[in-house]
Design an enzyme around this catalytic site. Sequence first.
Site, PDB file in Angstrom:
ATOM      1  N   ARG A   1      -4.480  -2.533  14.092  1.00 15.65           N
ATOM      2  CA  ARG A   1      -4.812  -1.546  13.066  1.00 15.65           C
ATOM      3  C   ARG A   1      -4.948  -2.271  11.725  1.00 15.65           C
ATOM      4  O   ARG A   1      -4.312  -3.298  11.490  1.00 15.65           O
ATOM      5  CB  ARG A   1      -3.721  -0.481  12.976  1.00 15.65           C
ATOM      6  CG  ARG A   1      -3.904   0.466  11.793  1.00 15.65           C
ATOM      7  CD  ARG A   1      -2.839   1.534  11.724  1.00 15.65           C
ATOM      8  NE  ARG A   1      -2.823   2.195  10.422  1.00 15.65           N
ATOM      9  CZ  ARG A   1      -2.059   3.232  10.115  1.00 15.65           C
ATOM     10  NH1 ARG A   1      -1.232   3.748  11.015  1.00 15.65           N
ATOM     11  NH2 ARG A   1      -2.103   3.766   8.912  1.00 15.65           N
ATOM     12  N   HIS A   2      -5.785  -1.729  10.856  1.00 15.54           N
ATOM     13  CA  HIS A   2      -5.844  -2.215   9.474  1.00 15.54           C
ATOM     14  C   HIS A   2      -4.604  -1.695   8.752  1.00 15.54           C
ATOM     15  O   HIS A   2      -4.553  -0.529   8.328  1.00 15.54           O
ATOM     16  CB  HIS A   2      -7.105  -1.697   8.769  1.00 15.54           C
ATOM     17  CG  HIS A   2      -8.373  -2.265   9.309  1.00 15.54           C
ATOM     18  ND1 HIS A   2      -8.767  -3.567   9.101  1.00 15.54           N
ATOM     19  CD2 HIS A   2      -9.356  -1.700  10.059  1.00 15.54           C
ATOM     20  CE1 HIS A   2      -9.938  -3.772   9.687  1.00 15.54           C
ATOM     21  NE2 HIS A   2     -10.303  -2.668  10.276  1.00 15.54           N
ATOM     22  N   VAL A   3      -3.610  -2.524   8.604  1.00 16.09           N
ATOM     23  CA  VAL A   3      -2.373  -2.103   7.943  1.00 16.09           C
ATOM     24  C   VAL A   3      -1.674  -3.339   7.388  1.00 16.09           C
ATOM     25  O   VAL A   3      -1.718  -4.422   7.986  1.00 16.09           O
ATOM     26  CB  VAL A   3      -1.448  -1.351   8.933  1.00 16.09           C
ATOM     27  CG1 VAL A   3      -0.984  -2.256  10.069  1.00 16.09           C
ATOM     28  CG2 VAL A   3      -0.266  -0.724   8.208  1.00 16.09           C
TER      29      VAL A   3
ATOM     30  N   ARG B   1      -5.238  -6.352  11.425  1.00 16.94           N
ATOM     31  CA  ARG B   1      -6.499  -6.993  11.072  1.00 16.94           C
ATOM     32  C   ARG B   1      -6.947  -6.717   9.633  1.00 16.94           C
ATOM     33  O   ARG B   1      -6.865  -5.593   9.144  1.00 16.94           O
ATOM     34  CB  ARG B   1      -7.601  -6.563  12.043  1.00 16.94           C
ATOM     35  CG  ARG B   1      -7.692  -5.079  12.321  1.00 16.94           C
ATOM     36  CD  ARG B   1      -8.543  -4.834  13.554  1.00 16.94           C
ATOM     37  NE  ARG B   1      -8.614  -3.421  13.884  1.00 16.94           N
ATOM     38  CZ  ARG B   1      -9.730  -2.724  13.945  1.00 16.94           C
ATOM     39  NH1 ARG B   1     -10.869  -3.309  13.663  1.00 16.94           N
ATOM     40  NH2 ARG B   1      -9.712  -1.459  14.268  1.00 16.94           N
TER      41      ARG B   1
END
Length: 407
Positions: free
Chosen positions: A168-170, A110
């Site tokens: 996950r923010h990745v 995300r």
Amino acid sequence: MKKKQQQQHHSSTDPWTHVAPQGGAPPGPGSWKRPGSLLPFLRFSLRDYGFCMATLFVFCLGSLFYQLNGGPPSFLLDLRQYLGNSTYLDDHGPFPSKVLPFPSQVVYNRVGKCGSRTVVLLLRILSEKHGFNLVTSDIHNKTRLTKNEQMELIKNISTAEQPYLFTRHVHFLNFSRFGGDQPVYINIIRDPVNRFLSNYFFRRFGDWRGEQNHMIRTPSMRQEERYLDINECILENYPECSNPRLFYIIPYFCGQHPRCREPGEWALERAKLNVNEHFLLVGILEELEDVLLLLERFLPHYFKDVLSIYKNPEHRKLGNMTVTVKKTVPSPEAIQILYQRMRYEYEFYYFVKEQFHLLKRKFGLKSHVSKPPVRPQFFIPTPLETEEPIDDEEQDDEKWLEDIYKR
């Protein structure tokens, strides 16, 4: 004699020769043929043969390398066959059937300030309702990973109980590079300037859950910096409002390569390629309800009934609490400067938007706009459609900002 020579000359220079049919029959259609046999055209040397075989070998080798190093997951190949060859080219083609293949590995990497908190809240409800494994990460402030970190994360994701949805923010991870099965990716982006503005004001003033919650995020920010006018920040080229800090969305799709962090054509084209090869759906936040409809259509085992849950009054009430406060619109001059600084971000945004609208037409959903505007239309989104609190993945950026302000 002269006339006979002219006839001979004409016969020798005419590229087409009349061949009479056998048996003295008059010439008919198709009786004109090129002189000479077709056999010479079929002759080739050993060198030509060797060149053809070498070309075939290189093609096969390249195809094998492509499949072993980041080719599309088998689910996406099945999906493209399911949708028809015209999915990303035009809006013509047969209507899809009712049954989709079911992917058991989905990754939602995300993008910050693009509706991710809203979607995660929905996923928590859906995971309990449908019984899939929702895997979230406790690390929120690290989107760029070393090679060893990539290997470790991919290993942890791949060993999760299936079916799973990992979020996950990745930045994009290529599982195939490390010998893993490539999952199906999904994501949502939004108008780049709107994303920047939402982030800018949330850092300073928080949201309706409590106007003092911004003090938790930026406790060391001095008052003059907290109340820094957005126009001054942009027009005076403050680091917070200039490149490369504005190059934010593309790296989530480009990947972990160092060049993915550099604003330019290379990162842009690689991001586009990854969208086409690895992402089942990249939606736009301005049309979130349509995004949820397509997710429910593509991934019913994960997103069935998502739209009815999203429209539930209790859920919408919770969404109202995450609206950023004290947000103001920059001047037209400042907006145009931002637009120029984000030109690669906008090229990618319009690429995704066009793909998204083509997909909507495939399923009979009408887009809000029939043609993309010549210039981007900037607006402050309504609370119920797009706003959500910024997540801790911005903490690495906060430290960077603190260092700037301390100077």
